[in-house]
Structure formats: C-alpha cells, structure tokens
Design a protein around this motif. Structure first.
Motif, PDB file in Angstrom:
ATOM      1  N   LEU A 161       0.820  -1.205   0.000  1.00 41.96           N
ATOM      2  CA  LEU A 161       0.000   0.000   0.000  1.00 41.96           C
ATOM      3  C   LEU A 161       0.852   1.251   0.000  1.00 41.96           C
ATOM      4  N   ASN A 162       1.945   1.235   0.809  1.00 45.23           N
ATOM      5  CA  ASN A 162       2.792   2.417   0.827  1.00 45.23           C
ATOM      6  C   ASN A 162       3.439   2.663  -0.514  1.00 45.23           C
ATOM      7  N   SER A 163       3.898   1.586  -1.163  1.00 47.93           N
ATOM      8  CA  SER A 163       4.546   1.831  -2.456  1.00 47.93           C
ATOM      9  C   SER A 163       3.549   2.272  -3.508  1.00 47.93           C
ATOM     10  N   LEU A 164       2.310   1.752  -3.424  1.00 47.53           N
ATOM     11  CA  LEU A 164       1.317   2.228  -4.379  1.00 47.53           C
ATOM     12  C   LEU A 164       0.998   3.695  -4.131  1.00 47.53           C
ATOM     13  N   ASN A 165       0.981   4.100  -2.845  1.00 50.26           N
ATOM     14  CA  ASN A 165       0.782   5.514  -2.533  1.00 50.26           C
ATOM     15  C   ASN A 165       1.876   6.362  -3.147  1.00 50.26           C
ATOM     16  N   CYS A 166       3.132   5.918  -2.984  1.00 51.61           N
ATOM     17  CA  CYS A 166       4.250   6.682  -3.534  1.00 51.61           C
ATOM     18  C   CYS A 166       4.126   6.792  -5.038  1.00 51.61           C
ATOM     19  N   MET A 167       3.728   5.675  -5.658  1.00 46.68           N
ATOM     20  CA  MET A 167       3.617   5.701  -7.108  1.00 46.68           C
ATOM     21  C   MET A 167       2.522   6.660  -7.530  1.00 46.68           C
ATOM     22  N   TYR A 168       1.427   6.668  -6.775  1.00 48.55           N
ATOM     23  CA  TYR A 168       0.346   7.591  -7.082  1.00 48.55           C
ATOM     24  C   TYR A 168       0.828   9.032  -6.989  1.00 48.55           C
ATOM     25  N   LYS A 169       1.611   9.317  -5.927  1.00 53.11           N
ATOM     26  CA  LYS A 169       2.124  10.678  -5.769  1.00 53.11           C
ATOM     27  C   LYS A 169       2.981  11.071  -6.959  1.00 53.11           C
ATOM     28  N   LEU A 170       3.856  10.136  -7.362  1.00 54.10           N
ATOM     29  CA  LEU A 170       4.758  10.485  -8.458  1.00 54.10           C
ATOM     30  C   LEU A 170       3.998  10.579  -9.777  1.00 54.10           C
TER      31      LEU A 170
ATOM     32  N   PRO B  10       2.024  12.363   6.967  1.00 53.04           N
ATOM     33  CA  PRO B  10       2.832  11.890   5.852  1.00 53.04           C
ATOM     34  C   PRO B  10       3.181  13.036   4.916  1.00 53.04           C
ATOM     35  N   PRO B  11       4.230  12.869   4.119  1.00 51.21           N
ATOM     36  CA  PRO B  11       4.546  13.911   3.146  1.00 51.21           C
ATOM     37  C   PRO B  11       3.434  14.054   2.119  1.00 51.21           C
ATOM     38  N   GLY B  12       3.382  15.210   1.489  1.00 50.61           N
ATOM     39  CA  GLY B  12       2.252  15.516   0.628  1.00 50.61           C
ATOM     40  C   GLY B  12       2.282  14.776  -0.687  1.00 50.61           C
ATOM     41  N   VAL B  13       1.228  14.915  -1.432  1.00 46.22           N
ATOM     42  CA  VAL B  13       1.068  14.203  -2.694  1.00 46.22           C
ATOM     43  C   VAL B  13       1.645  15.033  -3.821  1.00 46.22           C
ATOM     44  N   GLY B  14       2.552  14.479  -4.584  1.00 50.58           N
ATOM     45  CA  GLY B  14       3.018  15.127  -5.813  1.00 50.58           C
ATOM     46  C   GLY B  14       3.559  16.512  -5.569  1.00 50.58           C
ATOM     47  N   MET B  15       3.004  17.489  -6.239  1.00 48.45           N
ATOM     48  CA  MET B  15       3.553  18.822  -6.136  1.00 48.45           C
ATOM     49  C   MET B  15       3.126  19.536  -4.867  1.00 48.45           C
ATOM     50  N   GLU B  16       2.124  19.030  -4.197  1.00 50.41           N
ATOM     51  CA  GLU B  16       1.722  19.639  -2.935  1.00 50.41           C
ATOM     52  C   GLU B  16       2.626  19.140  -1.823  1.00 50.41           C
ATOM     53  N   ASP B  17       2.805  19.926  -0.800  1.00 51.12           N
ATOM     54  CA  ASP B  17       3.466  19.381   0.382  1.00 51.12           C
ATOM     55  C   ASP B  17       2.653  19.726   1.606  1.00 51.12           C
ATOM     56  N   ASN B  18       2.678  18.828   2.577  1.00 53.10           N
ATOM     57  CA  ASN B  18       1.904  19.044   3.783  1.00 53.10           C
ATOM     58  C   ASN B  18       2.647  19.958   4.719  1.00 53.10           C
ATOM     59  N   PHE B  19       1.957  20.939   5.250  1.00 49.91           N
ATOM     60  CA  PHE B  19       2.587  21.929   6.112  1.00 49.91           C
ATOM     61  C   PHE B  19       3.162  21.278   7.351  1.00 49.91           C
TER      62      PHE B  19
END
Lengths: 186, 211
Positions: A161-170, B10-19
C-alpha cells in the motif's frame, strides 16, 4: 493488522475432537456446541479445542487436508501454476501452527506436514511478490488476485500500500495543475 | 501491536506538500542555486561574497527551497531557479539506463520529494523530469522489495545506505511486516519482553536476583 489478530480470526474455524468427558449441549452467543460424549467425535471451534487439549480433556483429530499425500499434491500444483491455486483451508498457515504446536502427539508425521506447509507458503509468497512487482512496473491501476489467504495479504499489506501511494504521488506529477491550495484539516 | 500513540503526518502528494509533515519540512531546507532577477535593496548582508548594501540583479545565490518557492512568481521577475544537476539531461539518461546502481542517498537524500517540488518552477523540461522520477522509482522498486522482505535479523545498513528517504520508509514498512510475521511464527508474538531501551540501564533488580 497483526499476525496475532489473524490467528485470532483463524481460531473460529471448526475442527473435530474426541472428548473424554460428557457434557450437554452448550449454547453460546456465537452458536451451539453439540453435546459431548466420551469417545464420540464432535465439531468445535479451534479455540475451544486447544483449551480442552491443554486441560487434557480431549484428543484432536487432524483436519482432512492435513495429510502428507494431499499436501504434496497441493505443493506440486502450486509450483506448476503461475496463478494462485485454491487453498486447502482459508487459514492453513495459522491452523498448522496452532495444531502442530499444541497437539502434535495427535497428528502423525507432524514435522513433514510442517515442512510441506512451509513450502506451499514460500511458493505463494514468491508468486505474490512477483505479481506485486509486475503490478508496479506496468503501472496498472487495478489488479485481481484469487485464492489469497488473509495471512499472506497481511504480510504484504503495509509495504504494497505504501509503495502504491508513492507511485500515485509520483504519477500525479505528470498531470500538473490539478489542485492548488488545498487545505488540510488536522 | 502496531498501533502507535503518535501518528506522523505523511509527506504531501506530488507537487503539494503538507505543512505539518516533518519530511516535507526537512525537504524544504535543501539548497538550490538560483539567480536573482531583480534588485534586493539593503539585503546585502545575506550575500557573503559581495560587500555591497543591496543584492544586485543577476547574482547567483544559494537559497533553500522554501525561500525560492515563496519568491518565485510566474512573471519571473524575482528569482529564477536552476535545476539541480541530478534532474538534468545527463543524469536522466543514467537513470534511464539502470536505476538500481545509483546511490540515491548521495544524490540528495530527498530525491523524489525534491524532484516533485522542482516541478513548481516551470522549467520547460518538467514532463521529462516527472517521467524520469517515476521510472526511477519503478526500476528500484523490485530491489527495495526483495531486500526488505528477505533480510531478517541481519544488519541492514549496507542495504539501506543507497536508498533515499522515501524508499527507506518503504523498506522499514516491509521489514516490520516481515519481523512481525516471523516473531508470530516462532510464538513470541504474545510473550512480554523487556524493552531493549530499559535493559541498557542495568537498574533492573529482578535480573540481579535471577543471576
């Protein structure tokens, strides 16, 4: 989820025992447990079976699937197939550990059974990792895996799940401008 | 049990970052070379190399990310940020060739996070940067998964030192899953053990009694 929690859920499974005492039918919230007569097999949940065994009030009969020949067949089938084969029991790993730790005197060839179950487990975990790897490398959004047991899912859950989250972010980087200035409430 | 009394943001998603995310805060301290596009009057004390009272237009300075992000404007009047060399063409081809051999910790311990933040600065190479980061992650995923799931009870520092922080968090999650399963299988999941932190104090009288 903890492995102990999965084991707790596994203890609801039914197993045959042969008691050496007699007792009338008991009515529990979860269901009725049939009358106990010495020498007559009766089906009870595993938690009760283990408790009675520890108090030396019964003898546990091994489940049908816990047999060297059958497990060898299952192991060979598992090694041949690329997908997951149906398991003998949804909680095979936990039941093996519980029954073989507490009732190994009632189960013949306990060590061989332990080895066979471990082999099956290792093969399935290897397949799980392979499919997780292909899932990520092809950047799929959905995957369907049949015939997985809860214990196997549990060992992989946090990492996958964590790696899928990271992939989603990227991946969300590739589509810019989707959201700006979202406020998070804590 | 794995439930914790402290749940970190947790750190933010993509280009956003969590304060509130500690990882994002530490990430925003990374320094970037940037070039000022206009005069900063009376801020000369920030620039150690020159002695003038103001920062002249066109000076190259090292700014932390949070400052650069705050000052950056689309009209590009204030600062222009240079892409760090790890995200440039040369290194991108290295990552394309084989992502697994690179020491990502040396390249800036927040490779993925910083890369995502660099996309704020509207460089023309943005799509390629985003794609390169994604492909690097996918390429290294297999190695991270295998090493985290197979190293039981060993010293893992050699495996971890080439990973950046994102991958280290994944590695830790994989290790904890493996460790809890193994301890369950050996039957020590439900026994109470003294915490290793307390054992070091050597003030526990019960161990003296037993010895």
């Amino acid at each position: 989820m903890d492995p102990s929690e999965v084991e707790f859920l596994a203890e609801k499974e039914l197993v045959k025992i042969i008691p050496n005492f007699s007792l009338d039918k008991i009515y529990l919230i979860g269901g009725d447990i049939g009358p106990f007569n010495p020498g007559m097999p009766v089906e009870v949940p595993v938690w009760l079976a283990l408790n009675l065994k520890q108090r030396q009030k019964c003898r546990i009969v091994q489940p049908d699937w816990m047999d060297v020949a059958k497990l060898e067949e299952i192991r060979e089938l598992e090694r041949k197939e690329a997908t997951f084969t149906p398991v003998p029991s949804l909680y095979y790993m936990e039941l093996t550990k519980l029954l073989l730790n507490h009732a190994s005197d009632n189960i013949p060839k306990a060590d061989e059974i332990r080895t066979l179950v471990k082999d099956i487990w290792d093969t399935r975990i290897a397949k799980l990792r392979l499919s997780a790897d292909s899932f990520i490398s092809q950047q799929e959004a959905h995957a369907k895996l049949d015939n997985l047991t809860l214990m196997e899912i549990n060992t992989t859950r946090s990492f996958l799940l964590n790696s899928l989250n990271c992939m989603y972010k990227l991946r969300s980087n590739l589509q810019p401008g989707s959201s700006t200035g979202k406020a998070q409430d804590y | 049990m794995e439930t914790q009394s402290y749940v970190s943001v947790p750190p933010g998603v993509g280009m956003e970052d969590n304060f509130f995310s500690l990882d994002d805060i530490l990430l925003s301290h990374e320094r970037l070379t940037s070039r000022t596009e206009c005069l900063f009057p009376r801020l000369g004390f920030l620039e150690k190399s020159s002695d003038s009272r103001d920062i002249q237009e066109g000076t190259k300075m090292e700014m932390p990310l949070f400052l650069a992000k705050g000052l950056y404007e689309r009209k590009r009047r204030v600062v222009s940020v240079e892409l760090p060399k790890v995200y440039r063409e040369g290194w991108r081809t290295v990552f394309n060739a084989d992502p697994t051999v690179v020491d990502l910790h040396k390249m800036g311990p927040y490779y993925y996070g910083l890369g995502s933040q660099m996309l704020h600065f509207d460089s023309p190479e943005n799509p390629e940067i985003a794609q390169a980061i994604l492909q690097t992650f996918i390429g290294r995923f297999r190695r991270t998964m295998d090493s985290s799931q197979n190293a039981y009870n060993e010293d893992t520092s050699a495996l971890v030192e080439r990973l950046d922080y994102l991958e280290r968090a994944l590695f830790k999650a994989g290790q904890s899953g493996l460790n809890s399963f193994q301890s369950w299988e050996r039957g020590c999941a439900s026994t109470l053990t003294a915490s290793s932190l307390v054992l070091n104090y050597r003030k526990r009288k019960i161990t003296d009694l037993q010895a």
